[in-house]
Design a protein around this motif. Structure first.
Motif, PDB file in Angstrom:
ATOM      1  N   ASP A  34       7.725  -2.337 -15.531  1.00  0.00           N
ATOM      2  CA  ASP A  34       8.217  -1.854 -16.379  1.00  0.00           C
ATOM      3  C   ASP A  34       8.123  -0.284 -16.744  1.00  0.00           C
ATOM      4  N   ASP A  35       8.865   0.375 -17.652  1.00  0.00           N
ATOM      5  CA  ASP A  35       8.759   1.818 -17.480  1.00  0.00           C
ATOM      6  C   ASP A  35       7.403   2.286 -18.077  1.00  0.00           C
ATOM      7  N   GLN A  36       7.059   1.387 -18.911  1.00  0.00           N
ATOM      8  CA  GLN A  36       5.503   2.120 -19.410  1.00  0.00           C
ATOM      9  C   GLN A  36       4.614   2.272 -18.120  1.00  0.00           C
ATOM     10  N   GLN A  37       4.532   1.268 -17.223  1.00  0.00           N
ATOM     11  CA  GLN A  37       3.695   0.929 -16.123  1.00  0.00           C
ATOM     12  C   GLN A  37       4.097   2.114 -15.349  1.00  0.00           C
ATOM     13  N   ILE A  38       5.224   2.574 -14.864  1.00  0.00           N
ATOM     14  CA  ILE A  38       5.540   3.639 -14.327  1.00  0.00           C
ATOM     15  C   ILE A  38       5.116   5.134 -14.808  1.00  0.00           C
ATOM     16  N   THR A  39       5.237   5.075 -16.185  1.00  0.00           N
ATOM     17  CA  THR A  39       4.871   6.181 -16.752  1.00  0.00           C
ATOM     18  C   THR A  39       3.328   6.592 -16.707  1.00  0.00           C
ATOM     19  N   ASN A  40       2.526   5.315 -16.706  1.00  0.00           N
ATOM     20  CA  ASN A  40       1.138   5.252 -16.762  1.00  0.00           C
ATOM     21  C   ASN A  40       0.611   5.687 -15.443  1.00  0.00           C
ATOM     22  N   VAL A  41       1.422   5.241 -14.490  1.00  0.00           N
ATOM     23  CA  VAL A  41       1.120   5.598 -13.013  1.00  0.00           C
ATOM     24  C   VAL A  41       1.230   6.845 -12.693  1.00  0.00           C
ATOM     25  N   LEU A  42       2.646   7.467 -13.125  1.00  0.00           N
ATOM     26  CA  LEU A  42       2.646   8.926 -12.718  1.00  0.00           C
ATOM     27  C   LEU A  42       1.980   9.841 -13.425  1.00  0.00           C
ATOM     28  N   ALA A  43       1.440   9.473 -14.903  1.00  0.00           N
ATOM     29  CA  ALA A  43       0.734  10.467 -15.589  1.00  0.00           C
ATOM     30  C   ALA A  43      -0.554  10.792 -14.977  1.00  0.00           C
ATOM     31  N   ASP A  44      -0.917   9.866 -14.202  1.00  0.00           N
ATOM     32  CA  ASP A  44      -2.506   9.964 -13.731  1.00  0.00           C
ATOM     33  C   ASP A  44      -2.378  10.237 -12.134  1.00  0.00           C
ATOM     34  N   PHE A  45      -1.208  10.327 -11.749  1.00  0.00           N
ATOM     35  CA  PHE A  45      -1.155  10.614 -10.049  1.00  0.00           C
ATOM     36  C   PHE A  45      -1.739  11.751  -9.796  1.00  0.00           C
ATOM     37  N   ASP A  46      -1.517  13.022 -10.153  1.00  0.00           N
ATOM     38  CA  ASP A  46      -2.200  14.262  -9.817  1.00  0.00           C
ATOM     39  C   ASP A  46      -3.669  13.872  -9.804  1.00  0.00           C
ATOM     40  N   GLU A  47      -4.248  13.444 -10.685  1.00  0.00           N
ATOM     41  CA  GLU A  47      -5.513  13.482 -10.666  1.00  0.00           C
ATOM     42  C   GLU A  47      -6.271  12.469  -9.846  1.00  0.00           C
ATOM     43  N   LEU A  48      -5.463  11.445  -9.603  1.00  0.00           N
ATOM     44  CA  LEU A  48      -5.785  10.475  -8.841  1.00  0.00           C
ATOM     45  C   LEU A  48      -5.703  10.855  -7.107  1.00  0.00           C
ATOM     46  N   TRP A  49      -4.563  11.690  -6.977  1.00  0.00           N
ATOM     47  CA  TRP A  49      -4.183  12.667  -5.534  1.00  0.00           C
ATOM     48  C   TRP A  49      -5.288  13.407  -5.359  1.00  0.00           C
ATOM     49  N   GLN A  50      -5.896  14.229  -6.011  1.00  0.00           N
ATOM     50  CA  GLN A  50      -6.908  15.134  -6.053  1.00  0.00           C
ATOM     51  C   GLN A  50      -8.350  14.748  -5.552  1.00  0.00           C
ATOM     52  N   THR A  51      -8.469  13.399  -6.000  1.00  0.00           N
ATOM     53  CA  THR A  51      -9.667  12.790  -5.645  1.00  0.00           C
ATOM     54  C   THR A  51      -9.789  11.979  -4.526  1.00  0.00           C
ATOM     55  N   PRO A  53      -9.694  11.426  -0.436  1.00  0.00           N
ATOM     56  CA  PRO A  53      -9.634  12.124   0.621  1.00  0.00           C
ATOM     57  C   PRO A  53      -8.497  12.016   1.535  1.00  0.00           C
ATOM     58  N   PRO A  54      -8.160  12.845   2.663  1.00  0.00           N
ATOM     59  CA  PRO A  54      -6.737  12.786   3.174  1.00  0.00           C
ATOM     60  C   PRO A  54      -6.600  11.251   3.824  1.00  0.00           C
ATOM     61  N   LYS A  55      -7.457  10.775   4.271  1.00  0.00           N
ATOM     62  CA  LYS A  55      -7.163   9.426   4.838  1.00  0.00           C
ATOM     63  C   LYS A  55      -6.434   8.424   3.888  1.00  0.00           C
ATOM     64  N   GLU A  56      -7.028   8.496   2.585  1.00  0.00           N
ATOM     65  CA  GLU A  56      -6.530   7.550   1.747  1.00  0.00           C
ATOM     66  C   GLU A  56      -5.296   8.307   1.067  1.00  0.00           C
ATOM     67  N   GLN A  57      -5.034   9.531   0.964  1.00  0.00           N
ATOM     68  CA  GLN A  57      -3.658   9.965   0.530  1.00  0.00           C
ATOM     69  C   GLN A  57      -2.781   9.476   1.544  1.00  0.00           C
ATOM     70  N   VAL A  58      -2.964   9.325   2.665  1.00  0.00           N
ATOM     71  CA  VAL A  58      -1.894   8.820   3.772  1.00  0.00           C
ATOM     72  C   VAL A  58      -1.680   7.421   3.353  1.00  0.00           C
ATOM     73  N   ARG A  59      -2.849   6.628   3.197  1.00  0.00           N
ATOM     74  CA  ARG A  59      -2.646   5.214   2.894  1.00  0.00           C
ATOM     75  C   ARG A  59      -1.775   4.870   1.562  1.00  0.00           C
ATOM     76  N   LEU A  60      -2.106   5.901   0.753  1.00  0.00           N
ATOM     77  CA  LEU A  60      -1.068   5.910  -0.616  1.00  0.00           C
ATOM     78  C   LEU A  60       0.326   5.998  -0.211  1.00  0.00           C
ATOM     79  N   VAL A  61       0.591   7.285   0.656  1.00  0.00           N
ATOM     80  CA  VAL A  61       2.012   7.494   1.044  1.00  0.00           C
ATOM     81  C   VAL A  61       2.547   6.383   1.607  1.00  0.00           C
ATOM     82  N   ARG A  62       2.076   5.697   2.499  1.00  0.00           N
ATOM     83  CA  ARG A  62       2.456   4.744   3.042  1.00  0.00           C
ATOM     84  C   ARG A  62       2.782   3.399   2.154  1.00  0.00           C
ATOM     85  N   LEU A  63       1.847   3.226   1.296  1.00  0.00           N
ATOM     86  CA  LEU A  63       2.080   2.085   0.338  1.00  0.00           C
ATOM     87  C   LEU A  63       3.040   2.253  -0.508  1.00  0.00           C
TER      88      LEU A  63
END
Length: 98
Positions: A34-51, A53-63
């Motif tokens: 639902d829209d609220q789940q997407i909003t929640n995920v994207l609201a925290d995305f930048d903070e999540l991304w910064q934490t 490591p590069p290997k996990e960033q690649v895994r996340l992009v592939r996901l």
């Protein structure tokens, strides 16, 4: 009689296909985000991304991303997301929150 048998066979095939489609629709409905789940995920995305490591960033992009295509003459980029990528990320965030 062979005409009747053929019609009966086609009806049985159509019925099986209808059951398969109903089952597939149920699976897709369970994966709906639902829209609220997407909003929640994207609201925290930048903070999540910064934490991450590069290997996990690649895994996340592939996901999240299935493919990226570029139309040079038109200058357009098309991104196709995995149908369940955001759902997986949402579930991962919920698990970490608990």
């Amino acid at each position: 009689m062979s005409g009747f048998s053929e019609i009966q066979s086609r009806l049985e095939t159509a019925d099986r296909r209808s059951q398969q489609i109903t089952s597939e629709l149920a699976v897709l409905a369970a994966q709906k985000i639902d829209d609220q789940q997407i909003t929640n995920v994207l609201a925290d995305f930048d903070e999540l991304w910064q934490t991450l490591p590069p290997k996990e960033q690649v895994r996340l992009v592939r996901l999240l991303i299935e493919s990226v295509s570029f139309d040079g003459p038109g200058g357009n980029v098309a991104i196709t997301f995995h149908p369940t990528g955001l759902k997986s990320l949402t579930e991962t965030q919920l698990e970490h929150a608990q």
